[in-house]
Every structure is written in C-alpha cells, then in structure tokens.
Design a protein around this motif. Structure first.
Motif, PDB file in Angstrom:
ATOM      1  N   GLN A  26       0.849  -1.185   0.000  1.00  0.00           N
ATOM      2  CA  GLN A  26       0.000   0.000   0.000  1.00  0.00           C
ATOM      3  C   GLN A  26       0.881   1.229   0.000  1.00  0.00           C
ATOM      4  N   PRO A  27       0.549   2.230  -0.815  1.00  0.00           N
ATOM      5  CA  PRO A  27       1.390   3.432  -0.854  1.00  0.00           C
ATOM      6  C   PRO A  27       1.350   4.166   0.480  1.00  0.00           C
ATOM      7  N   PRO A  28       2.407   4.898   0.809  1.00  0.00           N
ATOM      8  CA  PRO A  28       2.411   5.660   2.060  1.00  0.00           C
ATOM      9  C   PRO A  28       1.359   6.761   2.036  1.00  0.00           C
ATOM     10  N   ARG A  29       0.916   7.150   3.222  1.00  0.00           N
ATOM     11  CA  ARG A  29      -0.035   8.248   3.371  1.00  0.00           C
ATOM     12  C   ARG A  29       0.597   9.335   4.226  1.00  0.00           C
ATOM     13  N   VAL A  53       2.285   7.316   7.209  1.00  0.00           N
ATOM     14  CA  VAL A  53       1.817   5.966   7.516  1.00  0.00           C
ATOM     15  C   VAL A  53       2.226   5.062   6.366  1.00  0.00           C
ATOM     16  N   VAL A  54       3.012   4.038   6.685  1.00  0.00           N
ATOM     17  CA  VAL A  54       3.514   3.146   5.649  1.00  0.00           C
ATOM     18  C   VAL A  54       3.673   1.745   6.232  1.00  0.00           C
ATOM     19  N   GLY A  55       3.138   0.775   5.518  1.00  0.00           N
ATOM     20  CA  GLY A  55       3.264  -0.608   5.962  1.00  0.00           C
ATOM     21  C   GLY A  55       2.696  -0.858   7.338  1.00  0.00           C
ATOM     22  N   GLY A  56       1.623  -0.159   7.706  1.00  0.00           N
ATOM     23  CA  GLY A  56       1.002  -0.341   9.010  1.00  0.00           C
ATOM     24  C   GLY A  56       1.710   0.356  10.150  1.00  0.00           C
ATOM     25  N   GLN A  57       2.792   1.075   9.861  1.00  0.00           N
ATOM     26  CA  GLN A  57       3.535   1.797  10.886  1.00  0.00           C
ATOM     27  C   GLN A  57       3.362   3.303  10.702  1.00  0.00           C
ATOM     28  N   THR A  58       3.388   4.032  11.812  1.00  0.00           N
ATOM     29  CA  THR A  58       3.216   5.480  11.800  1.00  0.00           C
ATOM     30  C   THR A  58       4.502   6.155  12.270  1.00  0.00           C
ATOM     31  N   TYR A  59       4.924   7.153  11.493  1.00  0.00           N
ATOM     32  CA  TYR A  59       6.109   7.941  11.812  1.00  0.00           C
ATOM     33  C   TYR A  59       5.645   9.390  11.959  1.00  0.00           C
ATOM     34  N   LEU A  60       5.858   9.969  13.136  1.00  0.00           N
ATOM     35  CA  LEU A  60       5.341  11.297  13.440  1.00  0.00           C
ATOM     36  C   LEU A  60       6.429  12.353  13.308  1.00  0.00           C
TER      37      LEU A  60
END
Length: 326
Positions: A26-29, A53-60
């Motif tokens: 899935q592309p990042p959001r 949000v990428v690969g089910g992980q969130t980077y803030l």
C-alpha cells in the motif's frame, strides 16, 4: 537500524541519494494532524503534527497539543507509532510528547518509542518518564496487570548540534529519515541560547516518495538542499500583517514589545514568496502549507498566506487543513 548513521551529503546541483527501495503493498499516506502555528488554543486547528503511515507503521513529525485527538480522528492506533521526530523544542511542537509516551505505554503493547530531536531530547524523554512515576504505580494500587517499566517505554536521541549537511538519522525496512539544521533562531553569537537552541527539517523517504518537513525556519539554503526533488514540501507559512494584528490585540504585550516580536516573525518564519523561492530552487513537485501563523479560527480566506509563491514556484500549492491526507 535505530541509531545515528554516517553522514550523507547531498550535492545541491547533483543527484539525490537513491530513495528507499521495495515499496510496500500500500502506498504511504501523509496525514496533517495539526496545522496551526504558535502556542494559541484554537478550535479549528491543532498544533503542529504530521504523520507518514507506511506498511502499518506510523512515523510522526512533531507532537503539538491535540496530537492524540487527531490520531483518533485519523484512526491511527498508539501501537502503530514507531518513531517521533521533533523539529525543535518550542511548546507548540512538543506539548503532547508526554501524553503520547504515557498513553502508548499504558494502552498499547508496543516496543519502545524512538524519539529524535534537537539536543535536549534525550533529557526531555527521560525526565518526563521519571516525572510520571505515579502513573506507573497506579496499576499496582488498583490491582491491574503489571506493565513493563515506564522508564524503558521510550528512548530519546539527540541530533548533532551543528547539522549543516543532510544526515541519515533513522532507517528501517520502510523508511529512511534525513535531517538538517534550519534557521529558526538568531541569538547573539556565543550566547547560551545560540549554543543550545536548534531547529531541524526532516526528509522522509518511503514507498518511492519523498516528503520534506520544513519545521520552523526563516529563509534557509540548507532547506533547499534537503528538499531537492522532493514530491512534497510540507512547509510552515506566516502572514505578517495578520500576525501583527493578532499580537497587538493581546493585552499582555506592550507597544514597545511589538517591534522585536515582529522582527522575530520576519527573520525566523517563511512568507509565501520565500516559500516559492525555496520550492523552485529545490525542484519540489508540490507545496503543502501548514503551521499557519496566526491561523485564527474563522478564517475563510487563506489565500493571503500563499501570496508571492507563484512568482517563483509554478507547481501545485495546497492550503493544509487538519486531517487532510495526501
């Protein structure tokens, strides 16, 4: 790898380092969680925070007041947050760091949260966790399940004091994150403030896309380097006239305090025209305006924030709102 990595210099006129490989299914959001600037409570905009949000992980990127509420609105679970990157230590960018750490420890079964930021970030994390010792004891007193030690629930990392070239500061199997120092402070040379206060911009490469976050800055040649050929430049913006009007309306500011305040606003933030110059020089594809200053409630016409961008930059410009996704 979750520690600082060797220096990687980008040539301003050269080719940008290869982007992260193996895009996820899935592309990042990109989600704008907070688009207001400054320590002012608003109903319509939360304070600065962004999520990749990428690969089910969130980077803030940043954690201003309102972060957790906006995460809930975006259906981002606390356990999905893998890393947080702080641009600087002004209160509107770090206010929800304690809430994020404590709630994540209490409600999510997740590995320690990695937090990167200016010098003092490691102390911010460790000191906050120590201060919340009573929260750690609460499950014991009410008979709840035993939790892992709160002190180990997050790890703070200080970025180098003088980061004048892009450096790879974080990498995992989904993203690469680069940082560089930008120009948000103009303290007298040799002062304590000049030796310790730093603001950083971040470049996140994920799923074949490049997202650059300006943080708070005035005109910056280093930001141009970091943003080279980025798909998105998520950039702070100020409307000088609106900002002065707002400051003059506060009874806590005397007339003689306004000129130095406005000098700070002009030196340490970006107008539309300055953003256009940076975006054009860097060759970015799209500019997303955020950290609106003043960003008052009830603003229906926000076009003045972008005034001057089109003189230099001819790509797409978006006026960000909380919870917008790209």
């Amino acid at each position: 790898m979750k520690h600082l990595l060797p220096i990687l210099i980008f040539a301003l006129a050269g080719t940008v380092a290869a982007r992260a490989e193996t895009p996820p299914a899935q592309p990042p959001r990109l989600i704008l969680l907070g688009t207001a600037g400054g320590p002012i409570a608003r109903l319509e905009r939360s304070q600065p925070a962004n999520a990749i949000v990428v690969g089910g992980q969130t980077y803030l990127i940043d954690a201003g007041d309102g972060l957790l509420r906006q995460m809930a609105a975006s259906k981002l679970g606390l356990g999905s947050v893998k890393a947080l990157f702080l641009t600087h230590h002004h209160i509107d960018h770090v206010a929800d760091v304690p809430v994020l750490m404590i709630d994540r420890w209490l409600l999510a079964n997740a590995p320690p949260l990695e937090i990167y930021g200016p010098p003092g970030s490691a102390q911010l994390v460790a000191g906050t966790l120590a201060a919340f010792r009573p929260v750690e004891l609460a499950p014991v007193t009410v008979g709840g399940p035993v939790k892992p030690p709160l002190a180990g629930s997050a790890v703070g990392h200080d970025l180098p004091l003088d980061l004048n070239e892009p450096r790879l500061v974080y990498k995992d199997d989904r993203v690469r994150v680069f940082a560089i120092g930008v120009d948000h402070y103009h303290y007298p040379a040799g002062s304590i403030e000049a030796r310790s206060s730093r603001s950083y911009a971040y470049r996140v490469e994920a799923g074949g896309k490049v997202y650059v976050f300006s943080g708070d800055t005035g005109p910056s040649e280093r930001l141009k380097i970091l943003a080279k050929d980025a798909d998105y430049l998520v950039c702070e913006v100020i409307d000088i006239a609106r900002m002065e009007k707002l400051l003059r309306s506060y009874p806590g500011f005397s007339a003689d305090q306004i000129p130095p305040l406005m000098e700070h606003m002009r030196e340490d933030h970006l107008t539309g025209e300055q953003i256009g110059e940076i975006a054009a020089a860097a060759g970015v594809k799209k500019v997303i305006l955020t950290h609106f200053a003043p960003g008052n409630d009830g603003e229906t016409d926000v076009e003045s924030y972008a005034a001057g961008i089109s003189r230099h930059f001819h790509g797409e410009v978006a006026h960000g709102r909380d919870l917008d996704q790209y």
